[in-house]
Design a protein around this motif. Structure first.
Motif: not given
Length: 205
Positions: A149-159
């Motif tokens: 349950f996540y959006r790839e752009p969000f996770l890419s930015e977070l990490l």
């Protein structure tokens, strides 16, 4: 039953059973080595493994996951909505750590042997690494939970994941109190595993 088969059938997608106890460094190394030993198209090894222990990072991801859960829940009605409300979808905060597995399509290029006709062969390779990790963790007495349950752009930015590299899996990892005999989605009545015979075809579809 051979031990490998026992591990395969015992493996579960863990949500609520994480104890939060630490994972020994040598155990974690064995699990990651198993993942890294997976076959890959053209020997490209297109994966990376990000080990996430920082609580603030995990909290930020958890908050994002809960938002996406709400987005999905809003599409459900009636009994389906009631069933979903009972299902825990992650162990981000309860697990000992998380492993984010990424896919780099440029790895091993520009000519990746075996990928010219099947563009997704690299993605398949990363999934094999994830399965190796999961089985090795199970054999070590650890649990794994794949959070989707996540959006790839969000996770890419977070990490801080570089452009062109995709985060394919956020895996919660750690010791567990137990592994459920019956998968969560079956126990909660969401879906049930169908018999193999329903999926067998011979010579043609």
């Amino acid at each position: 039953m051979p031990e490998l088969y026992e591990v395969m059938f015992r493996r579960r997608d863990v949500r609520a059973e994480f104890t939060g106890e630490p994972v020994a460094d040598e155990t974690l190394r064995r699990v990651l080595e198993a993942a890294h030993s997976a076959p890959s198209v053209g020997m490209s090894q297109p994966w990376d493994f990000l080990l996430i222990r920082d609580l603030a990072t995990r909290q930020a991801f958890y908050d994002h996951v809960q938002h996406e859960r709400d987005v999905f829940a809003a599409t459900l009605q009636g009994e389906e909505a009631e069933r979903f409300a009972r299902i825990k979808i992650d162990g981000v905060l309860e697990s000992s750590l998380s492993v984010v597995v990424t896919y780099d399509a440029a790895r091993g290029g520009p000519a990746v042997l075996g990928r010219h006709a099947i563009a997704d062969a690299g993605l398949y390779s990363v999934c094999l690494a994830i399965q190796n990790l999961w089985l090795a963790a199970t054999a070590e007495g650890l649990g794994v939970g794949w959070v989707s349950f996540y959006r790839e752009p969000f996770l890419s930015e977070l990490l801080g994941i570089p452009e062109g590299v995709r985060p394919l899996a956020w895996l919660c990892l750690g010791p567990v109190s137990k592994l459920q005999e019956v998968p969560d989605l079956e126990r909660h009545g969401w879906r049930r595993r169908a018999p193999l015979e329903d999926f067998l075809h011979f010579d043609k579809w």
